[in-house]
Design an enzyme around this catalytic site. Structure first.
Site: not given
Length: 334
Positions: A129, A156, A159, A247, A287, A315
């Site tokens: 990450r 991502h 996701q 987002d 998300c 997820r």
């Protein structure tokens, strides 16, 4: 894509022989998951099916990765990504280690190649990450074990896989779906655009000038044959949409631009008024984490059309499917 346009409306058929048969025709062609671009439409379909299996029959996969270990190296804070990978590997019989790199970039103390070559001798997989996408691609180039992008400034992918599975399991016909992305054309937007191209969905991105998705990603979506439109008009994007997605306006690492971004994106709030232009059956996605009252209102985030907690749950299941495949999961002794 042979079945993605056919919504998953019932539990998938299961049996070890069935999984082995599926894996005989489905396997990831690349050893890592760095970008949605690493996948083919058939592979996305396979991940969807496998996600449905591990979600519906978790006990059957409880020893699928016995003895396997992954390391999570994070330059950014995390709730969902960290916990879903840690819970996921453990529920498959493996284990995880966490390296907190919030105080320094991964390659600040020593060369990325040296980090990679050490890790490949200790563990079976790496989840990153990071800020720079080059850190993820570099680690994959150097390491002889699977590398998974748990988020970079460009993409991502985990996701996006979880999100499209969330729609698929609810019976949404992905190939005829119109998704409206409202706000900043960021890393999650990039992965959703690319995944949309692979499953046949139409994507409309509404953002202010200067906040458009990356031009290289847009070009790749079009190369894949994706149905993509970019506009500055949030109402036009929302009109007739099956899904509205937003987002945060200020992502990690952009704090110095907070006021500038809030001003530029203020007309792109996902509110009840904007939701009213979508189809009556439209679903709302985010998300998380959400900045309530900025990119989305409480009424919409907590409302009956919101599926954000389903996204969050999935997820776990989508990432279990990914690590099961990349780490060579087996049901022989499960």
């Amino acid at each position: 894509m042979s079945t993605l346009s056919k919504p998953l409306v019932s539990k998938p058929a299961f049996g070890r022989a069935g999984v082995k048969k599926m894996r005989a025709t489905f396997g990831l062609s690349k050893p890592d998951l760095i970008s949605i671009q690493d996948l083919t439409p058939t592979e996305v379909e396979g991940i969807m099916e496998l996600t449905g299996l591990v979600k519906t029959y978790p006990n059957e996969f409880a020893r699928a990765l016995d003895g396997k270990q992954i390391v999570l190296i994070f330059e950014k804070p995390s709730l969902r990504t960290r916990l879903t990978f840690e819970v996921g590997i453990r529920s498959l019989g493996g284990s995880s280690l966490f390296v907190d790199q919030r105080g320094a970039r991964i390659d600040e103390r020593e060369a990325l190649s040296d980090v990679a070559h050490n890790l490949e001798r200790w563990v079976d997989g790496i989840v990153l990450r990071t800020f720079a996408h080059d850190t993820v691609t570099g680690m994959a180039d150097y390491a002889g074990i699977p590398v998974i992008n748990g988020l970079s400034d460009l993409e991502h992918p985990c996701q996006a896989l979880a999100d499209y599975f969330t729609l698929w399991e609810r019976g949404v016909d992905l190939a005829s779906m119109r998704m409206a992305w409202i706000g900043d054309g960021n890393n999650v937007c990039h992965s959703m655009m690319l995944a949309g191209a692979l499953v046949g969905a139409s994507t409309v991105v509404a953002c202010p000038p200067g906040y458009e998705p990356d031009a290289g990603v847009v070009a790749q979506v079009r190369k894949l044959g994706g149905k993509l439109e970019i506009t500055t008009d949030a109402k036009d994007a929302a009109t007739g949409a099956d899904v509205l997605y937003t987002d945060v306006w200020v992502s990690m690492g952009q704090e110095a631009q907070r006021e500038q971004r809030r001003e530029a994106l203020s007309r792109y709030q996902l509110s009840e008024r904007l939701l009213g232009f979508a189809k009556p059956s439209a679903l709302v996605m985010h998300c998380l984490p959400a900045h309530r009252g900025e990119e989305i209102t409480d009424a919409v985030l907590d409302g009956p059309r919101s599926i954000v907690l389903d996204q969050s749950e999935n997820r776990l299941h989508a990432q279990k499917a990914v690590i099961f495949e990349l780490l060579g999961g087996s049901l022989d002794d499960a």
